[in-house]
Design an enzyme around this catalytic site. Sequence first.
Site, PDB file in Angstrom:
ATOM      1  CG  ASP A  72       0.894  -3.727   5.156  1.00 19.81           C
ATOM      2  OD1 ASP A  72       1.771  -2.888   5.414  1.00 19.81           O
ATOM      3  OD2 ASP A  72      -0.293  -3.605   5.494  1.00 19.81           O
ATOM      4  CG  HIS A  94       0.799   2.759  12.682  1.00 21.13           C
ATOM      5  ND1 HIS A  94      -0.477   2.320  13.003  1.00 21.13           N
ATOM      6  CD2 HIS A  94       1.071   2.249  11.456  1.00 21.13           C
ATOM      7  CE1 HIS A  94      -0.936   1.572  12.008  1.00 21.13           C
ATOM      8  NE2 HIS A  94      -0.006   1.507  11.057  1.00 21.13           N
ATOM      9  CD  GLU A 147      -3.150  -1.370   5.375  1.00 27.92           C
ATOM     10  OE1 GLU A 147      -3.309  -2.393   6.067  1.00 27.92           O
ATOM     11  OE2 GLU A 147      -2.620  -0.324   5.842  1.00 27.92           O
ATOM     12  CD  GLU A 148      -1.482   2.210   7.796  1.00 26.40           C
ATOM     13  OE1 GLU A 148      -2.152   1.644   8.688  1.00 26.40           O
ATOM     14  OE2 GLU A 148      -0.289   1.949   7.576  1.00 26.40           O
ATOM     15  CG  ASP A 158       2.732   0.309   7.920  1.00 28.23           C
ATOM     16  OD1 ASP A 158       2.280  -0.298   6.933  1.00 28.23           O
ATOM     17  OD2 ASP A 158       2.040   0.614   8.900  1.00 28.23           O
ATOM     18  CG  HIS A 179      -0.481   0.059   2.526  1.00 29.23           C
ATOM     19  ND1 HIS A 179      -0.180   1.244   3.161  1.00 29.23           N
ATOM     20  CD2 HIS A 179      -0.217  -0.915   3.431  1.00 29.23           C
ATOM     21  CE1 HIS A 179       0.241   1.000   4.390  1.00 29.23           C
ATOM     22  NE2 HIS A 179       0.241  -0.299   4.580  1.00 29.23           N
TER      23      HIS A 179
END
Length: 508
Positions: free
Chosen positions: A401, A471, A373-374, A339, A327
Amino acid sequence: MSRGMTPMCSLKSIQKTSSREQKFWQAICAKKKKKEREKMKYLFSIFFVNLWLQCAGKSLSKNGNYPKTFEDIKNEIAGYYDIAKAIIDLAVHGKAQNRSYERLAVFTDTIGPRLSGSKNLDAAIKYMFSALQKDGLENVHLEPVKVPHWERGEEFAMMLEPRNHSIAILGLGNSVATPPEGIRAEVLVVASFDELHRRAHEAKGKIVVYNQPFVSYGETVRYRSLGAVEAAKVGAVASLIRSIASFSIDSPHTGWQNYQSGVPQIPTACISVEDAEMMSRMSCRGTKIVVYLKMGAKTYPDSTSFNTVAEIVGSKYPEQIVLVSGHLDSWDVGQGAMDDGGGAFISWEALSLIKDLGLRPKRTLRMVLWTGEEQGGVGAEQYYQLHKENISNFDIVMESDEGTFKPSGLAFTGNAKARDIMKEIMALLLPINVTEVYDTADGTDINFWMRNGVPGASLRDDLSKYFWFHHSQGDTMTVQDPNQMNLCAAVWTVVSYIIADMEEMLPR
């Protein structure tokens, strides 16, 4: 007698002839009936054998050939040894060495983080569209989707009692804002939802701080997802959640959270492991804690974004698809290098390596860089709805991912026969010692396909440090290792190419 006519063998015709002729015609008729019986027995036996073979999983094909046995498939896969070696050599030792890392570094340094609905994500998609065209890939195009648009705005938290202490926070995606003047309230620290429910009478008007221990991401992330909802149910005015991280250097980790219908929406953010543990120690000593919280988060109408697509068109079965993916969106902190910049760029690298070697598989090799995606695979779900009518043509869906650290193999979802085939393919990666096939592929963006029977694969690598940076502001190019990305790219390319080029699709 006309050509093709047979003698009359009825009783009436026989009675009109002499005794000798009668015996002659009786013999002819008997012989003819015997041949007809033998013919019927032959036809029945062919029908029975074909039916039996079908029941045994070996039906006759249209051209009269039997489908391949597993031994045939093993031999077919073994025939790819030289191609697999060429891919490994090019990716790990040759001219393409470090290419995926260098491409990713330029991309992340130029664009930065890429939150759904943001100008940065728009810039990232335009960047990739141009780069894929310049790389000479085929059918480069964008497929429009609608994605959530949330912005965190100004954020500030300060512990006022028992002392002044600045608390590092990251608002959680989809959070509402505080009132413009902020919230000043006493803190209730709990270690679990069970403790919150036991102490529900203490929660009204307070800020709930969760200091839940990290068990695993899959288990502990529910505090991030549901922490605000559970706190609101017992009358809390806000929630602060210990970051879902296995290690911390005073850095909070963000992520998406969800509200529930009929439950008040309260502001919610993640705090560092260190601050959550400090407030827990204070609370256990009976110390009163007061926190001031101010958040300016805003939610806008959904924005138009795009899934980014490029292909190498198949030479024999172009309508059949082997899909590789990662992604392109990320959170709005760090650079989104891990990520999921790494997963997106090894998927691009797979097509580049195949093109560089002058290979063209029988099936179409399609790369999709997902968006949204998130927020729960928003772009991927819309892609699935658009393309699911051709689901029988999707051979396998692959998503990376979970980082591009040192790989150990692939996680796979599919039936036992398909798994055996995957084991044979992975054996070709013995030169780089990446041969394992693990249970259950994982990927938010490919789950839509796997739930409906399409085989799926996800890259399995060393996750020991993944949740240190996940994140957070720490998700930058510093996390990435070029040598490890080379290995991941080799695995991704060998597997996707061989599946795309084999004569038969994976069984399902």
